[in-house]
Design a protein around this motif. Structure first.
Motif, short mmCIF file in Angstrom:
data_model
loop_
_atom_site.label_atom_id
_atom_site.label_comp_id
_atom_site.label_asym_id
_atom_site.label_seq_id
_atom_site.Cartn_x
_atom_site.Cartn_y
_atom_site.Cartn_z
N LEU A 5 0.87 -1.19 -0.01
CA LEU A 5 0.07 0.04 0.01
C LEU A 5 0.73 1.28 -0.18
O LEU A 5 1.79 1.43 0.65
CB LEU A 5 -0.96 -0.01 1.28
N THR A 6 0.48 2.03 -0.80
CA THR A 6 1.22 3.53 -0.90
C THR A 6 0.58 4.60 0.08
O THR A 6 -0.41 4.69 0.00
CB THR A 6 1.28 3.94 -2.31
N PRO A 7 1.48 5.14 0.98
CA PRO A 7 0.82 5.93 2.07
C PRO A 7 0.41 7.17 1.36
O PRO A 7 1.11 7.67 0.68
CB PRO A 7 2.01 6.20 2.94
N THR A 8 -0.43 7.82 1.79
CA THR A 8 -1.15 9.22 1.50
C THR A 8 -0.12 10.13 1.86
O THR A 8 0.38 11.02 0.97
CB THR A 8 -2.59 9.42 2.24
N VAL A 9 0.53 10.10 2.87
CA VAL A 9 1.80 11.02 3.24
C VAL A 9 2.94 10.23 3.58
O VAL A 9 3.07 9.43 4.70
CB VAL A 9 1.29 11.79 4.63
N LYS A 10 3.90 10.43 2.69
CA LYS A 10 5.08 9.47 2.99
C LYS A 10 6.10 10.29 3.81
O LYS A 10 6.38 11.37 4.06
CB LYS A 10 5.76 9.45 1.62
N ALA A 11 6.49 9.35 5.01
CA ALA A 11 7.34 9.75 5.90
C ALA A 11 8.52 8.54 6.37
O ALA A 11 7.98 7.68 7.28
CB ALA A 11 6.44 10.09 7.28
N ASN A 12 9.36 8.39 5.63
CA ASN A 12 10.30 7.38 5.62
C ASN A 12 11.19 7.68 6.93
O ASN A 12 11.56 8.76 7.26
CB ASN A 12 11.11 7.31 4.37
N GLU A 13 11.78 6.57 7.65
CA GLU A 13 12.67 6.45 8.66
C GLU A 13 13.98 7.15 8.21
O GLU A 13 14.37 7.20 7.25
CB GLU A 13 13.10 5.12 9.23
N PRO A 14 14.66 7.95 9.04
CA PRO A 14 16.01 8.47 8.71
C PRO A 14 16.96 7.31 8.25
O PRO A 14 16.82 6.06 8.68
CB PRO A 14 16.54 9.06 9.91
N SER A 15 18.21 7.79 7.70
CA SER A 15 18.92 6.40 7.11
C SER A 15 19.64 5.87 8.37
O SER A 15 19.85 4.62 8.00
CB SER A 15 20.15 7.15 6.21
N TYR A 16 20.23 6.44 9.26
CA TYR A 16 20.77 5.90 10.41
C TYR A 16 19.71 4.56 11.12
O TYR A 16 20.15 3.89 11.96
CB TYR A 16 21.17 6.67 11.29
N ALA A 17 18.38 4.82 10.98
CA ALA A 17 17.72 3.76 11.57
C ALA A 17 17.68 2.22 11.04
O ALA A 17 17.18 1.50 11.70
CB ALA A 17 16.22 4.04 11.42
N SER A 18 18.24 2.23 9.79
CA SER A 18 18.63 0.90 9.27
C SER A 18 19.99 0.42 9.47
O SER A 18 20.41 -0.58 8.86
CB SER A 18 18.34 0.99 7.69
N LEU A 19 20.79 1.19 10.12
CA LEU A 19 22.38 0.42 10.50
C LEU A 19 22.25 -0.67 11.18
O LEU A 19 21.41 -1.07 11.87
CB LEU A 19 22.91 1.65 11.35
#
Length: 498
Positions: free
Chosen positions: A390-404
């Motif tokens: 599903l594509t969000p109405t409002v996109k708000a991805n996690e910061p890059s450091y959240a996937s370290l």
């Protein structure tokens, strides 16, 4: 189609002309088999799919196929030849199970699987949320196992495991080629015991040790946030047996607290019982509005619509927003899509997982089970989100450091060394505002200086070296920073504050 009834479960019959061919009476099994299973490893939970009931017994299907199918006659002939002529005695059950596994595996479908007795018990424990393990939802990915989402508050979440992480080894032994359930069973164990996983993230391997725990049975949490705005914030970790009841309790409690609006967090929710998703979604939809559709191979899509059948007459009309991310799958996507398309609710966050197939589970008299994909499930407007999400109405991805990745080896983080773990350490320090250079994986003077700066700020002994205390505090503080800078949550709060 799918109903909440007792399921008539067929019995497995070996394809052997020398065995008794008279079918025994099918065994009846009680249960809500209308669900989306995301094999939630608990390990507990694993994502599988939407389960459907099938009226015809496997025995009858097999009998018909034996009469008409050349392919089945060939299988029967091979079975008889091996059973009678192989130079060593053959275990007929093992031979039959091997044939079944071979047929199911030939489908190339990670959600279709034949499960032995222990695997079946493991799956049933999952549905009832009565399991212990590390707390992550996983799926088969090539020869290994991929994490779809760690469950909030569990060992997997606490050590920083992320969606799309690949589990390659359990306690030092490769799981290449093992079935999903076999891998899950290796990760499960008694509460308090330790399991070591070798994980790969974005091509980089690392090792983590997790202490198995009882995975929380409570699947819904709630609180009042937003100050004078009085926003009810509800998190749903999975869709289990009591989730719909817990959800309704949360809604009523927030109503008594004076909540004027709602934010429902489906992030990291791997799915679970489809019936729970139907009940919960129906609470937000006007009667007659479509919750979801199910489409078999040769049939028209059947619509599941909101009504008293699912919500018992309880309706929620407050302005609502739903949070989703890459760990939102199956039942979580059914709920989110229903509210979005049939009630105009906005979705906030990042693209969801994309699980859009339906499985049926057949139980045999020897307590083994087989599940195969038999249909698609569609969103209210008829969209198939499989592998798309599903594509969000409002996109708000996690910061890059959240996937370290997790930093687990102090021995790899020494001055003068060059490796990927040091590069990750530099990225940690950069996220905390202490490392100003380019993360290149070399532990030189700039990294030493950054560590001293961090240790002084964190009120640790200033050495410029990595020790266990420094590493632990760095990981804890970075996790807190990720939580404090939750972009999706903040975007939802902003949306609801208007």
């Amino acid at each position: 189609m799918a109903k909440e009834t007792k399921e008539t479960a067929p019995e497995q019959q070996p394809v052997n002309p020398h065995l008794k061919s008279k079918a025994k009476r099918p065994k009846r099994r009680v249960g809500l088999w209308t669900y989306i299973i995301s094999i939630v490893v608990a390990l507990g939970i694993g994502i599988g799919g939407t389960y459907w009931l099938i009226g015809r017994s496997v025995n009858q299907q097999l009998a018909n196929m034996q009469q008409t199918s050349t392919a089945m006659k060939k299988i029967q002939s091979v079975y008889a030849t091996i059973s009678q002529n192989y130079y060593q005695p053959v275990n007929e059950n093992k031979l039959a199970n091997g044939a079944i596994n071979g047929m199911v595996n030939s489908l190339g479908d990670k959600f279709s699987e034949y499960m032995d007795k222990s695997e079946t018990e493991s799956l049933n424990d999952t549905i009832d949320s009565s399991f212990s393990g590390i707390g992550a939802q996983v799926q088969k990915s090539g020869s290994y196992i991929q994490i779809i989402s760690p469950i909030a508050g569990t060992p997997a979440k606490k050590v920083g495991l992320k969606p799309k992480d690949i589990i390659k080894k359990v306690n030092g032994k490769s799981i290449a080629g093992k079935t999903l359930t076999q891998a899950v069973n290796l990760m499960r164990g008694k509460v308090g015991t330790t399991v070591k996983l070798t994980v790969e993230r974005a091509g980089k391997p690392f090792t983590v040790s997790l202490k198995r725990a009882k995975i929380p049975v409570t699947t819904v949490d709630y609180k009042l946030v937003g100050g004078k705005k009085k926003i009810g914030y509800i998190t749903v970790s999975t869709f289990s047996t009591n989730t719909a009841k817990e959800f309704k309790t949360a809604l009523k409690a927030l109503d008594k607290k004076g909540a004027k609006k709602l934010v429902i967090d489906m992030r990291g929710n791997p799915g679970g019982l489809m019936t729970a998703a139907l009940k919960m979604a129906s609470m937000f939809l006007k009667n007659g509005k479509t919750i979801m559709q199910v489409q078999a191979r040769d049939g028209q899509a059947e619509k599941y619509v909101a009504g008293k059948k699912y919500d018992g007459g309880y309706k929620e009309t407050k302005p609502t927003t739903v949070l989703i991310d890459g760990g939102s799958a199956s039942a979580a996507e059914i709920f989110s899509a229903a509210l979005h398309q049939s009630a105009g609710v906005k979705l906030v966050g990042s693209q969801s997982y994309g699980k859009g197939t339906v499985q049926t589970v057949s139980t045999f008299s020897d307590k083994t089970e087989m599940k195969i994909t038999v249909a698609k499930w569609l969103t209210p407007n008829g969209t198939w989100i499989n592998k798309k999400g599903l594509t969000p109405t409002v996109k708000a991805n996690e910061p890059s450091y959240a996937s370290l990745t997790v930093l687990s080896k102090v021995s790899d983080l020494q001055a003068g060394q060059v490796n990927d773990n040091i590069k990750t350490l530099q990225q940690y320090l950069k996220a905390m505002g202490d490392f100003k250079g380019r993360a290149n994986g070399y532990f030189g003077a700039s990294t030493t200086q950054a560590l001293k700066h961090y240790q002084k700020k964190a009120k640790l002994t200033v050495t410029g070296k990595v020790d266990k205390k420094t590493l632990t505090k760095l990981e804890v503080q970075l996790a807190q920073k990720i939580s404090d800078h939750d972009r999706a949550y903040n975007a939802a709060m902003k949306l609801m504050s208007k």
